[in-house]
Design an enzyme around this catalytic site. Structure first.
Site, mmCIF file in Angstrom:
data_model
loop_
_atom_site.group_PDB
_atom_site.id
_atom_site.type_symbol
_atom_site.label_atom_id
_atom_site.label_comp_id
_atom_site.label_asym_id
_atom_site.label_seq_id
_atom_site.Cartn_x
_atom_site.Cartn_y
_atom_site.Cartn_z
ATOM 1 N N HIS A 27 44.660 34.479 44.100
ATOM 2 C CA HIS A 27 44.716 35.864 44.540
ATOM 3 C C HIS A 27 45.006 35.937 45.890
ATOM 4 C CE1 HIS A 27 44.574 37.117 40.430
ATOM 5 N NE2 HIS A 27 44.861 38.425 41.146
ATOM 6 N N GLY A 28 43.709 34.345 45.798
ATOM 7 C CA GLY A 28 43.021 34.085 47.615
ATOM 8 C C GLY A 28 42.254 33.096 47.629
#
Length: 482
Positions: free
Chosen positions: A326-327
């Site tokens: 996700h990041g």
């Protein structure tokens, strides 16, 4: 080009008309239009990154063909390694380069050694995490001989670049989606109407629910140090509905749009906030990503076939990698770790497959036990979302400690109480509709189908008017940043 932009409102009908009236002779013509339209759609974000999609298409198409011709086990592994390293290499560079450099430098600073690491001003290509995983699934399945490679590069390009799900999923498997491009699609009125209904519900989720929740959640998270625990709790709950309405709304629009072209994407959300435990939540949230990690990471690691310790390790790895997907921030890693901690007890007690059916199926109301289980699960998920939303783990911990302070039961002191009440009413209405439609693919799939036509059309008009009258301030889709 966003799904909620005027540009897309013109683009989608135009492609629809061209697709069914001018490019409907055979599958090849249809696929050609899909590729051209998809490349144009993506170029509206940033034409420079079209080269990355083209590279992914050419690399994995070529690797697939070579794998089918190569019988030597060692050489097959080399080909697979080329696909993995090239795809994940691009993803790592654009998404994680600065993260790794910064933490590498910080690790030396811990021992009193100061290093100067390079920091690049890198723009993250929209959707790279999604189409990278999609092409990798194709190579993995061919390597495992679960799928035969296609020699039709146009069909493969259409599969990778199909514009409704290009920038934020669902992440489709080649075994499910690619064969749909091999044959000519014929128009089905009922499927198209159903697609429009799902698009409409997706727009409602995004514009009315997610955007309104975002306005207040952003304000509260930005000023969390000065607000009461009750206000912080409201902010966390609003963010939970923001990210659900945002991402599941995008998926509904993508799935509905694909049905307009005679193509079927897999369901990506199954009313996850009605889950009775965290294991059920992950069977219902971002299903395409969860199943991808299960097939291509969890099972290859050994799944649950080894010792209990090995199984626990595999579960932690899957959740942590999912968080990192996700990041490039420690908050996402901790978010994945937190979910693993919640999931492990269910697995150890062999209760992770307990709630497989729809909650309160065939009933209007849940039992008290089911209601309590849903509230508890939603509470844990909401706490986890605080880490997801925060800029640092420290900020998340401060936010959570602020919630569980003496002011938790005080009257909320956020500046826009009218907006809080207004948005809360919208959420209640949304939950009622979702609850009544929880046994279907999406909230309004069956709503009004047995009503007189005029009543059904009035319902559609009410939803459309609500998009303009009740919609919150325009917000970018959250998952575009992933």
């Amino acid at each position: 080009m966003s799904f909620i932009s005027l540009d897309f409102a013109v683009f989608l009908p135009l492609v629809f008309i061209l697709y069914w009236f001018f490019f409907n002779k055979n599958a090849r013509h249809q696929n050609f239009l899909v590729v051209v339209a998809s490349f144009f759609f993506y170029s509206c974000w940033d034409w420079r990154f079209l080269a990355l999609i083209v590279a992914s298409i050419l690399i994995d198409y070529s690797i697939g063909v070579l794998l089918s011709k190569q019988k030597n086990h060692f050489k097959r592994k080399i080909l697979l390694g080329i696909s993995i390293s090239s795809n994940l290499g691009l993803l790592a560079f654009f998404k994680y380069f600065n993260f790794f450099v910064e933490n590498f430098v910080a690790s030396f600073s811990f021992f009193g050694m100061n290093l100067d690491g390079p920091s690049l001003n890198i723009i993250l290509p929209v959707g790279i995490s999604f189409y990278t995983f999609q092409t990798l699934s194709y190579t993995f399945d061919i390597y495992k001989e679960k799928l035969k490679p296609t020699l039709d590069i146009l069909s493969f390009a259409a599969f990778v670049s199909f514009f409704p799900q290009l920038v934020a999923g669902p992440i489709e498997r080649a075994s499910n989606f690619l064969p749909q491009f091999f044959k000519k699609r014929t128009f089905n009125y009922l499927h198209a109407v159903d697609g429009l209904r799902q698009i409409l519900w997706g727009l409602f989720k995004k514009i009315v629910i997610a955007n309104n929740c975002a306005v207040l959640a952003n304000k509260i998270f930005a000023n969390y140090n000065h607000l009461s625990g009750s206000s912080l709790l409201i902010g966390a709950v609003f963010f939970a509905f923001q990210i659900y309405g945002d991402f599941s709304g995008y998926s509904d629009i993508a799935i509905g749009s694909s049905r307009l072209f005679g193509l079927n994407l897999k369901e990506n959300f199954k009313f996850p906030y009605f889950s009775r435990d965290i294991a059920e939540f992950w069977r219902r949230w971002h299903i395409s990503l969860s199943s991808w990690f299960k097939s291509y990471l969890y099972i290859p690691l050994g799944g649950s076939r080894g010792s209990q310790l090995t199984t626990i390790r595999n579960v932690f790895l899957v959740f942590i990698v999912s968080g990192f997907w996700h990041g490039a921030n420690w908050t996402f890693l901790f978010w994945g770790f937190f979910h693993a901690v919640l999931f492990i007890p269910y697995m150890l007690l062999n209760r992770n497959r307990k709630n497989l059916d729809v909650v309160a199926k065939g009933k209007l109301f849940p039992s008290l036990k089911e209601l309590f289980s849903m509230i508890c699960t939603f509470s844990f998920v909401t706490i986890a979302w605080i880490f997801f939303r925060s800029k640092s783990i420290g900020q998340a911990m401060n936010y959570i400690s602020g919630i569980f302070s003496d002011s938790l039961f005080s009257f909320p002191d956020c500046s826009d109480l009218r907006g809080v009440f207004y948005t809360s009413c919208l959420i209640v209405l949304f939950l009622v509709i979702e609850w009544l439609g929880r046994e279907n693919q999406y909230g309004i799939e069956k709503l009004g189908l047995k009503w007189p036509r005029i009543s059904r059309y009035i319902m559609y008009m009410v939803i459309i008017i609500s998009l303009f009258m009740l919609g919150g301030k325009d917000q970018q889709f959250i998952y575009f940043q992933f």
